[in-house]
Design a protein around this motif. Structure first.
Motif, PDB file in Angstrom:
ATOM      1  N   LYS A  56       0.828  -1.210   0.000  1.00  0.00           N
ATOM      2  CA  LYS A  56       0.000   0.000   0.000  1.00  0.00           C
ATOM      3  C   LYS A  56       0.860   1.257   0.000  1.00  0.00           C
ATOM      4  CE  LYS A  56      -3.830   2.370   2.274  1.00  0.00           C
ATOM      5  NZ  LYS A  56      -3.189   3.689   2.123  1.00  0.00           N
ATOM      6  N   ASP A 113       0.851   3.950  -3.006  1.00  0.00           N
ATOM      7  CA  ASP A 113       0.469   5.338  -2.746  1.00  0.00           C
ATOM      8  C   ASP A 113       1.543   6.302  -3.263  1.00  0.00           C
ATOM      9  OD1 ASP A 113      -1.847   4.452  -1.568  1.00  0.00           O
ATOM     10  OD2 ASP A 113      -1.174   4.796   0.498  1.00  0.00           O
ATOM     11  N   GLN A 114       2.813   5.971  -3.000  1.00  0.00           N
ATOM     12  CA  GLN A 114       3.888   6.854  -3.459  1.00  0.00           C
ATOM     13  C   GLN A 114       4.025   6.812  -4.976  1.00  0.00           C
ATOM     14  OE1 GLN A 114       7.942   5.896  -2.520  1.00  0.00           O
ATOM     15  NE2 GLN A 114       8.556   8.039  -2.440  1.00  0.00           N
ATOM     16  N   GLN A 158       1.456   8.999  -6.462  1.00  0.00           N
ATOM     17  CA  GLN A 158       1.785  10.410  -6.247  1.00  0.00           C
ATOM     18  C   GLN A 158       2.856  10.873  -7.232  1.00  0.00           C
ATOM     19  OE1 GLN A 158       2.908  11.256  -2.221  1.00  0.00           O
ATOM     20  NE2 GLN A 158       2.893  13.470  -2.489  1.00  0.00           N
TER      21      GLN A 158
END
Length: 451
Positions: free
Chosen positions: A433, A437-438, A441
């Motif tokens: 996760k 997420d990174q 981004q």
């Protein structure tokens, strides 16, 4: 060390304005009016030794690569009359280079990791010269031309040495004592060999496997090699478009498989704090049987062996490994390749291309001998003192697949998240996760569609 495998969010933020110009595939949105396709390859690529009296070039190098081009520079200066200044950029090299170029400080040449994720920012800003139809490309040994430096069909980097392959370096003496006579095939074969070493209870062997959680950078390799077949099947294209995630079955399973080896007690007890130097020492001393790593770790082992080829060949072997078989995963590093920047000075830009041409043609045999490395050019022999493990690693490139760094549009901190998992602060699910997420981004900062 190994900052070239650690693309950090702060570096992307520093260049986010420029990165936002990138297209979904990180292609260059700006036409290059001076490209070789416009002027013709013959005019675009100057003769290697033509005179350049009075021309001064600057090449940026990292602390771990600043000795590599010294002789090439000296030879080029003598042959052409040019001057090439080598400027060492402090670590973290990639972050500092990105920051300097964003503020307008640009060299003529630089060592740079030739992966899609690391070339993307410069391409988006139209900072790199195109190196298409380079005179030496057709002479690359099998697999090298495809191992890095090309984004969306355009070459932006010249590979001057063989890129590392994620694979298994093993202690031959430990294998012999454990009764392992065949090279393990696939992840299951690798785990079976590790268990066989553990069950053999060999005197002096402290663990069948070893990890460097304290140094962090090596943790990603055990996960990435399990993705080789999926990468061949378009995994990273799907991740790049948002159609597949790190949290989906393929990558999540690889992370969980890695964690299970710690749960089964197959790794060193200090895996969370051990350094890369500890890992090199353990394999050389026969305190462990196998490590999954890349060439730079082997170079540390070679130093422990005083670069004695006979001793290294007798003790340390290499084989590529993937989920189902023995496919290598290539991860080019900044000291493997050179890029040429656009500076607005056409004479210096041509001289930079000439320097690369000289390096890869006229001077390449001298360079390979001086560095004691595997040749990437057909017809240029590899020196006799190169250890067999490095020869085997280089040989696997022709059948290899690109790494996350090579094929993904962004390079999240998977290695840090995995180190956290080893140290008990993240679960396998947490790792997937946090990495996803990174990645999202970073991809969004680049303007990649789907994020």
């Amino acid at each position: 060390m190994k900052m070239f495998t650690k693309s950090r969010l702060m570096a992307v933020i520093a260049t986010s304005a420029a990165l936002s110009m990138a297209l979904a595939g990180c292609s260059n949105p700006t036409a290059d009016s001076s490209s070789e396709s416009d002027t013709g390859a013959q005019d675009y690529w100057p003769t290697a030794t033509q005179k350049l009296d009075g021309v001064e070039l600057t090449m940026w190098v990292a602390q771990n690569s600043n000795k590599i081009p010294v002789k090439v520079v000296s030879d080029f200066e003598k042959a052409t009359g040019a001057t090439v200044k080598l400027e060492t950029i402090p670590d973290p090299y990639e972050q500092n280079v990105q920051t300097k170029t964003t503020t307008g400080d640009t060299p003529d040449l630089a060592f740079w990791q030739p992966t899609q994720s690391m070339l993307a920012g410069f391409i988006a800003q139209d900072k790199l010269q195109k190196l298409d139809n380079a005179p030496w490309v057709d002479n690359y040994t099998d697999g090298i031309a495809d191992a890095g430096g090309v984004v969306d069909g355009t070459r932006y980097a010249a590979l001057v040495s063989t890129p590392p392959v994620m694979g298994v370096f093993y202690n031959k003496k430990v294998f012999e004592k454990a009764g392992i006579t065949d090279i393990p095939k696939g992840w299951d074969g690798y785990v079976e060999a590790a268990k066989k070493i553990k069950d053999a209870d060999i005197d002096g062997v402290e663990s069948p496997l070893f990890e460097m959680g304290g140094s962090q950078w090596g943790t990603q390799y055990s996960v990435q090699i399990q993705l080789a077949e999926a990468a061949q099947d378009g995994l990273w294209d799907r991740v790049n478009s948002g159609k597949e995630k790190f949290t989906d079955d393929t990558i999540q399973t690889a992370i969980s498989n890695y964690k299970s080896l710690f749960d089964e007690g197959l790794y060193n007890k200090n895996a969370g704090s051990a350094k890369d130097t500890d890992e090199a020492q353990a394999l050389w001393d026969g305190k462990t049987g196998m490590i999954i790593c890349v060439n730079s770790l082997f170079n540390q082992i070679a130093a422990l062996a005083s670069n004695d080829k006979a001793a290294l060949d007798e003790t340390i072997g290499f084989f590529p490994l993937s989920s189902e078989g023995n496919i290598g995963t290539v991860i080019p590093e900044q000291n493997n390749s050179v890029v040429a920047f656009k500076t607005g000075d056409s004479k210096k830009e041509a001289a930079a291309r000439q320097f690369i041409n000289y390096w890869m043609t006229e001077d390449y045999a001298t360079f390979v001998k001086d560095q004691g490395i595997v040749s990437v050019i057909k017809g240029v022999d590899t020196p006799d003192n190169v250890p067999q493990a490095l020869l085997d690693s280089a040989d696997s490139i022709k059948d290899s697949v690109g790494s996350m760094q090579s094929l993904a549009v962004a390079n999240p901190d998977l290695y840090i998240n995995l180190a956290d998992m080893i140290n008990g602060t993240k679960s396998p699910g947490d790792v997937a996760k946090a990495t996803q997420d990174q990645f999202a981004q970073l991809a969004k900062a680049q303007g990649v569609q789907g994020f």
